[in-house]
Design a protein around this motif. Structure first.
Motif, PDB file in Angstrom:
ATOM      1  N   MET A  19       0.174  61.587  -7.716  1.00  0.00           N
ATOM      2  CA  MET A  19       0.220  60.508  -6.726  1.00  0.00           C
ATOM      3  C   MET A  19       1.224  60.877  -5.651  1.00  0.00           C
ATOM      4  O   MET A  19       2.346  61.263  -5.957  1.00  0.00           O
ATOM      5  N   PRO A  20       0.839  60.770  -4.381  1.00  0.00           N
ATOM      6  CA  PRO A  20       1.766  61.140  -3.315  1.00  0.00           C
ATOM      7  C   PRO A  20       2.791  60.040  -3.063  1.00  0.00           C
ATOM      8  O   PRO A  20       2.584  59.175  -2.220  1.00  0.00           O
ATOM      9  N   VAL A  21       3.894  60.055  -3.788  1.00  0.00           N
ATOM     10  CA  VAL A  21       4.928  59.035  -3.596  1.00  0.00           C
ATOM     11  C   VAL A  21       6.030  59.645  -2.746  1.00  0.00           C
ATOM     12  O   VAL A  21       6.705  60.573  -3.177  1.00  0.00           O
ATOM     13  N   SER A  22       6.180  59.129  -1.518  1.00  0.00           N
ATOM     14  CA  SER A  22       7.152  59.743  -0.618  1.00  0.00           C
ATOM     15  C   SER A  22       8.514  59.088  -0.781  1.00  0.00           C
ATOM     16  O   SER A  22       8.660  58.066  -1.443  1.00  0.00           O
ATOM     17  N   LEU A  23       9.499  59.703  -0.141  1.00  0.00           N
ATOM     18  CA  LEU A  23      10.863  59.181  -0.229  1.00  0.00           C
ATOM     19  C   LEU A  23      10.935  57.780   0.377  1.00  0.00           C
ATOM     20  O   LEU A  23      11.620  56.905  -0.146  1.00  0.00           O
ATOM     21  N   SER A  24      10.179  57.562   1.461  1.00  0.00           N
ATOM     22  CA  SER A  24      10.276  56.242   2.103  1.00  0.00           C
ATOM     23  C   SER A  24       9.682  55.166   1.199  1.00  0.00           C
ATOM     24  O   SER A  24      10.159  54.041   1.177  1.00  0.00           O
ATOM     25  N   GLU A  25       8.663  55.523   0.427  1.00  0.00           N
ATOM     26  CA  GLU A  25       8.104  54.546  -0.503  1.00  0.00           C
ATOM     27  C   GLU A  25       9.084  54.271  -1.645  1.00  0.00           C
ATOM     28  O   GLU A  25       9.201  53.151  -2.131  1.00  0.00           O
ATOM     29  N   ASP A  26       9.777  55.330  -2.044  1.00  0.00           N
ATOM     30  CA  ASP A  26      10.831  55.199  -3.044  1.00  0.00           C
ATOM     31  C   ASP A  26      11.854  54.170  -2.566  1.00  0.00           C
ATOM     32  O   ASP A  26      12.201  53.211  -3.277  1.00  0.00           O
ATOM     33  N   LEU A  27      12.320  54.330  -1.318  1.00  0.00           N
ATOM     34  CA  LEU A  27      13.322  53.409  -0.770  1.00  0.00           C
ATOM     35  C   LEU A  27      12.779  51.985  -0.666  1.00  0.00           C
ATOM     36  O   LEU A  27      13.478  51.023  -0.967  1.00  0.00           O
ATOM     37  N   ASP A  28      11.504  51.878  -0.251  1.00  0.00           N
ATOM     38  CA  ASP A  28      10.867  50.558  -0.196  1.00  0.00           C
ATOM     39  C   ASP A  28      10.905  49.880  -1.551  1.00  0.00           C
ATOM     40  O   ASP A  28      11.215  48.699  -1.665  1.00  0.00           O
ATOM     41  N   ALA A  29      10.561  50.667  -2.582  1.00  0.00           N
ATOM     42  CA  ALA A  29      10.509  50.097  -3.925  1.00  0.00           C
ATOM     43  C   ALA A  29      11.876  49.577  -4.336  1.00  0.00           C
ATOM     44  O   ALA A  29      12.001  48.476  -4.888  1.00  0.00           O
ATOM     45  N   VAL A  30      12.914  50.370  -4.054  1.00  0.00           N
ATOM     46  CA  VAL A  30      14.260  49.949  -4.442  1.00  0.00           C
ATOM     47  C   VAL A  30      14.654  48.672  -3.686  1.00  0.00           C
ATOM     48  O   VAL A  30      15.174  47.723  -4.272  1.00  0.00           O
ATOM     49  N   ALA A  31      14.357  48.656  -2.381  1.00  0.00           N
ATOM     50  CA  ALA A  31      14.688  47.470  -1.582  1.00  0.00           C
ATOM     51  C   ALA A  31      13.944  46.245  -2.114  1.00  0.00           C
ATOM     52  O   ALA A  31      14.515  45.154  -2.236  1.00  0.00           O
ATOM     53  N   ALA A  32      12.659  46.447  -2.448  1.00  0.00           N
ATOM     54  CA  ALA A  32      11.852  45.330  -2.926  1.00  0.00           C
ATOM     55  C   ALA A  32      12.365  44.823  -4.266  1.00  0.00           C
ATOM     56  O   ALA A  32      12.444  43.615  -4.500  1.00  0.00           O
ATOM     57  N   LEU A  33      12.753  45.753  -5.145  1.00  0.00           N
ATOM     58  CA  LEU A  33      13.253  45.333  -6.455  1.00  0.00           C
ATOM     59  C   LEU A  33      14.576  44.595  -6.306  1.00  0.00           C
ATOM     60  O   LEU A  33      14.883  43.697  -7.083  1.00  0.00           O
ATOM     61  N   GLY A  34      15.357  44.977  -5.287  1.00  0.00           N
ATOM     62  CA  GLY A  34      16.589  44.256  -5.030  1.00  0.00           C
ATOM     63  C   GLY A  34      16.312  42.795  -4.708  1.00  0.00           C
ATOM     64  O   GLY A  34      17.087  41.912  -5.047  1.00  0.00           O
ATOM     65  N   LEU A  35      15.175  42.545  -4.040  1.00  0.00           N
ATOM     66  CA  LEU A  35      14.832  41.170  -3.669  1.00  0.00           C
ATOM     67  C   LEU A  35      14.234  40.398  -4.841  1.00  0.00           C
ATOM     68  O   LEU A  35      14.531  39.229  -5.053  1.00  0.00           O
ATOM     69  N   VAL A  36      13.352  41.076  -5.584  1.00  0.00           N
ATOM     70  CA  VAL A  36      12.632  40.384  -6.657  1.00  0.00           C
ATOM     71  C   VAL A  36      13.485  40.275  -7.906  1.00  0.00           C
ATOM     72  O   VAL A  36      13.424  39.287  -8.630  1.00  0.00           O
ATOM     73  N   GLY A  37      14.289  41.307  -8.147  1.00  0.00           N
ATOM     74  CA  GLY A  37      15.126  41.300  -9.336  1.00  0.00           C
ATOM     75  C   GLY A  37      14.393  41.849 -10.543  1.00  0.00           C
ATOM     76  O   GLY A  37      13.178  42.040 -10.519  1.00  0.00           O
ATOM     77  N   TRP A  38      15.151  42.117 -11.599  1.00  0.00           N
ATOM     78  CA  TRP A  38      14.580  42.755 -12.789  1.00  0.00           C
ATOM     79  C   TRP A  38      14.286  41.737 -13.877  1.00  0.00           C
ATOM     80  O   TRP A  38      14.088  42.093 -15.028  1.00  0.00           O
ATOM     81  N   GLY A  39      14.295  40.460 -13.526  1.00  0.00           N
ATOM     82  CA  GLY A  39      14.171  39.410 -14.537  1.00  0.00           C
ATOM     83  C   GLY A  39      12.847  39.392 -15.275  1.00  0.00           C
ATOM     84  O   GLY A  39      12.810  39.202 -16.486  1.00  0.00           O
ATOM     85  N   GLN A  40      11.751  39.555 -14.535  1.00  0.00           N
ATOM     86  CA  GLN A  40      10.447  39.451 -15.189  1.00  0.00           C
ATOM     87  C   GLN A  40       9.708  40.776 -15.104  1.00  0.00           C
ATOM     88  O   GLN A  40       9.578  41.362 -14.029  1.00  0.00           O
ATOM     89  N   ARG A  41       9.171  41.214 -16.224  1.00  0.00           N
ATOM     90  CA  ARG A  41       8.551  42.534 -16.270  1.00  0.00           C
ATOM     91  C   ARG A  41       7.320  42.583 -15.375  1.00  0.00           C
ATOM     92  O   ARG A  41       7.100  43.540 -14.650  1.00  0.00           O
ATOM     93  N   GLN A  42       6.514  41.486 -15.397  1.00  0.00           N
ATOM     94  CA  GLN A  42       5.282  41.478 -14.615  1.00  0.00           C
ATOM     95  C   GLN A  42       5.584  41.605 -13.119  1.00  0.00           C
ATOM     96  O   GLN A  42       4.895  42.308 -12.396  1.00  0.00           O
ATOM     97  N   GLN A  43       6.688  40.954 -12.690  1.00  0.00           N
ATOM     98  CA  GLN A  43       7.037  41.036 -11.268  1.00  0.00           C
ATOM     99  C   GLN A  43       7.502  42.428 -10.892  1.00  0.00           C
ATOM    100  O   GLN A  43       7.196  42.924  -9.808  1.00  0.00           O
ATOM    101  N   VAL A  44       8.246  43.068 -11.800  1.00  0.00           N
ATOM    102  CA  VAL A  44       8.682  44.437 -11.545  1.00  0.00           C
ATOM    103  C   VAL A  44       7.453  45.330 -11.401  1.00  0.00           C
ATOM    104  O   VAL A  44       7.351  46.163 -10.491  1.00  0.00           O
ATOM    105  N   HIS A  45       6.487  45.101 -12.288  1.00  0.00           N
ATOM    106  CA  HIS A  45       5.251  45.870 -12.264  1.00  0.00           C
ATOM    107  C   HIS A  45       4.515  45.684 -10.940  1.00  0.00           C
ATOM    108  O   HIS A  45       4.131  46.651 -10.279  1.00  0.00           O
ATOM    109  N   ASP A  46       4.364  44.431 -10.515  1.00  0.00           N
ATOM    110  CA  ASP A  46       3.647  44.153  -9.268  1.00  0.00           C
ATOM    111  C   ASP A  46       4.374  44.735  -8.060  1.00  0.00           C
ATOM    112  O   ASP A  46       3.756  45.212  -7.115  1.00  0.00           O
TER     113      ASP A  46
END
Lengths: 457, 286
Positions: A19-46
């Motif tokens: 899967m072509p996962v670029s650095l910018s997508e990596d950063l997006d994911a981290v930023a998004a997880l910062g907003l959603v939080g690690w509380g619920q597994r399904q949300q982390v997955h989505d």
């Protein structure tokens, strides 16, 4: 292992799976997880899915890897850890009596279709009946196969059908639902076994072994029955995509050379100044295609997929004729009526295999000979010849002169070989002998097939 | 303004706007608002891709600006255009004494600019949902055009300079995946694949759209649709077709969806003759 390490290992595994996962997508994911939080597994997955997966065909790979890197629970889970030490036996009971009791409980859960309960039972089943103790720490393992065999899923299905029918379902409905529920339970057990193994051996190793390639990169020759169905579902959308792409490309090169007569005629209204330049339209060239496919044994699937794709694109070709062979030749063009049902066509094609076989052993030489004899009119200066097969002719006569004559009488000739290039010329394969006469192309998966069909159009 | 405050907030507000979103849709919509990134929605026809954008605009009280894509769409239709006729008039109306420099500056000003959807969405001060519909229908060149808009939310007009968004719009791109979009566009977007819903959610959707439908018939309907989707059809029935079917049953006063009723009304959900034949045979309707 910190959370960040786990995140990076997960991304590495996704990249390793293609899967072509670029650095910018990596950063997006981290930023998004910062907003959603690690509380619920399904949300982390989505969240991961929204930021990293940009193509639906990769979704399955992503889901599998997510299960491995972010498992639902560790070991026996929270419920077991909450119980006081010593109240549970050191080795979970797995005697015949326990098995019967467990099966009873499972049957109830299946009938109620209680997903959460089923998931728990899947995990319990693997823990109790699927452990394969090893000699030392890190040597023990878990087996979904053993678990399912001990639970005897066939009996469970029968029992479930009975239960559902008592609940007022029709036989046909009950059978279908039962098969579906037991199937999904089997998948849960398999997923749980993977989770436990990943815990034992580290996720990186499991990720490398268990994850299968996405459907468009899956080898035709190694496809399982479920994969074949998935592949068949892909054909129609694929043909549509390919047709769109072809039309767009044709439009881009629609303009031909200048049409002097019409340009001069148009210039009269401007007093002889050629403001409007008229171009000659390009006549689209339509290939007439003759397909010859080997339908013996393992290559049969490959042949039928290629035929389906070619016929789904029939508007793009001038005329298509298809022949199948094992050691005799049989014309199958009539099986493909426009707008006909794909599944029916596939079944009829499979049934027609017997017409293409006389002794049942693949013989390319004989098949080519018969083709020239029976259908001398098929190949002409306008038609292109496409041969599908693995070039394994059981050490029989290859009839190279016949093939040379066929290739010479056609406008173009190609040979698609579903085997990996490194396997050509091994055993009874005569790939390079034939490749010397007709250019041979490796075509192992849908992506390669699409590219090839696109290029010949 | 924050668009949604949390994934669960997205679920409830979309539901009030009449859109029943599943967990993934809600989470992704929340993220699209919070990260201010465009949202690329893919999926089969009729599962509510365009409706999602409309629902977001209803739920947040934002205005919807829509760019419908088609083959041959160009900059002049998507971004902006100079009002050439008005410019000509301006030049003709100019007095002889006026210097060329002045006229030149004059005709390339706001007054002569025709804004098209993309520029409109960026220049608006009020909250805006920008819907770029069926983006896969455009030519590859238009994707290049979208890149600047989608990543920086700015448009460069040579004569006027760069126009940057005062307030970033909520961008939704929809695609039927008839063509692979370029990696560059995908990289800038969040991705959401909308698929056919499970039977329970579909039943909720059908009953919310057609409230008069009997509960029993609704259950029968969604089971029948789920079975049709299991068959390998050329075009599987989508949510839009389920809703149409529900309306049909209501209009015909059918209160029990048995084999005969399904057979009679199958034309509402299946649009290929081979699909109909297949369904009749597999479901043993006749």
């Amino acid at each position: 292992m910190t959370l960040l390490d786990r995140h990076i290992a997960f991304l590495e595994a996704l990249r390793a799976a293609g899967m072509p996962v670029s650095l910018s997508e990596d950063l997006d994911a981290v930023a998004a997880l910062g907003l959603v939080g690690w509380g619920q597994r399904q949300q982390v997955h989505d969240t991961y899915a929204a930021t990293l997966v940009k193509r639906q065909s990769q979704r399955e790979t992503f889901d599998e890897l997510f299960e491995i890197y972010f498992p639902r629970m560790v070991g026996e889970g929270f419920a077991a850890a909450a119980e006081p030490e010593g109240s549970r036996p050191a080795r979970p009971a797995d005697g015949p009596a326990d098995l019967a009791a467990f099966t009873e409980e499972l049957a109830d859960a299946l009938e109620a279709d209680d997903l959460e309960r089923l998931r728990q039972l899947a995990s319990e089943a693997v823990g109790r009946f699927g452990s394969m103790p090893g000699r030392g720490p890190g040597m023990s393992s878990w087996s979904a196969y053993t678990t399912l065999r001990r639970l005897s899923t066939d009996e469970l299905t029968l029992k479930l059908i009975e239960g559902l029918r008592r609940g007022g379902w029709t036989e046909e409905q009950a059978g279908r639902t039962a098969a579906k529920r037991v199937g999904s339970y089997q998948q849960m057990v398999e997923a749980d076994a993977r989770r436990r193994i990943a815990e034992e051996k580290g996720p990186d190793q499991i990720a490398r072994i268990t994850v299968r390639p996405t459907i468009d990169r899956l080898d035709f020759l190694s496809a399982r029955r479920a994969d074949l169905e998935a592949l068949r579902r892909e054909i129609y959308p694929l043909a549509r995509r390919l047709a769109t792409r072809l039309t767009q490309e044709k439009h881009a090169r629609r303009r031909g050379p200048i049409d002097m007569r019409r340009t001069v005629r148009a210039s009269i209204s401007n007093g002889g100044v050629p403001l409007d330049v008229r171009l000659r339209p390009k006549r689209p060239h339509r290939t007439e295609l003759v397909v010859l496919c080997d339908v013996s044994g393992s290559v049969a699937n490959f042949a039928s997929f290629t035929l389906m794709l070619v016929f789904a694109l029939r508007e793009q070709f001038g005329k298509v004729r298809a022949f199948t062979f094992v050691d005799d030749v049989h014309e199958v063009t009539d099986y493909f009526t426009p707008g006909s049902d794909m599944v029916d066509t596939m079944t009829r094609l499979a049934d027609a295999t017997s017409h293409a076989a006389r002794f049942g052993r693949t013989n390319y030489g004989r098949a080519f000979g018969r083709f020239v004899e029976e259908h001398p009119d098929a190949l002409g200066p306008k038609s292109s010849l496409l041969i599908l097969g693995d070039a394994r002719s059981n050490y029989s006569d290859l009839s190279l002169p016949t093939l040379r004559r066929m290739a010479a009488s056609a406008r173009h000739a190609w040979w698609l070989n579903p085997e990996a290039r490194r396997n050509w010329d091994t055993g009874d394969s005569a790939a390079s002998d034939y490749a010397a006469v007709v250019p041979m192309v490796e075509c192992r998966n849908l992506t390669q097939l699409t590219e090839f069909v696109h290029d010949i159009l | 303004m924050a668009w949604f405050s949390s994934p669960s907030d997205a679920t409830t507000r979309l539901a009030t706007a009449g859109y029943l979103a599943d967990a993934a849709t809600a989470t992704t919509s929340f993220l699209a608002g919070a990260l201010e990134k465009p949202l690329l929605v893919e999926g089969p026809a009729g599962v509510g891709k365009t409706e999602l954008a409309k629902a977001v605009s209803r739920a947040t009280g934002a205005d919807l600006v829509r760019l419908q894509c088609y083959e041959g769409l160009d900059e002049a239709r998507a971004l902006y255009e100079w009002n050439y006729k008005k410019q000509l008039l301006r030049i003709q109306a100019a007095t002889d004494g006026q210097a060329w420099e002045e006229t030149h500056d004059d005709i390339f000003s706001e007054e002569f600019l025709l804004t098209r959807p993309l520029l409109t969405a960026i220049r608006r001060d009020a909250p805006t949902v920008l819907l770029i519909d069926e983006v896969d229908k455009t030519d590859v060149e238009v994707e290049g055009l979208l890149l600047e808009v989608l990543s920086d939310f700015q448009v460069t007009i040579p004569e006027l300079g760069t126009v940057a968004a005062t307030r970033r719009p909520f961008v939704v791109l929809t695609s039927n995946a008839s063509r692979e979009l370029s990696e560059a566009v995908k990289r800038r977007c969040l991705y959401l694949h909308l698929d056919y819903p499970d039977t329970e959610r579909e039943k909720e959707i059908v009953t919310s759209q057609v409230p008069d439908l009997d509960d029993k018939v609704a259950t029968q309907l969604v089971t029948a649709v789920a079975r049709l989707r299991d068959l390998e059809l050329k075009k599987a029935p989508s949510i839009a077709e389920s809703v149409d079917w529900a309306r049909t049953l209501l209009a015909l006063h059918i209160d029990d969806l048995d084999a005969k009723a399904i057979d009679d009304t199958l034309g509402v959900v299946l649009k290929h003759s081979s699909d109909t034949e297949r369904a009749v045979r597999e479901l043993k309707l006749r």
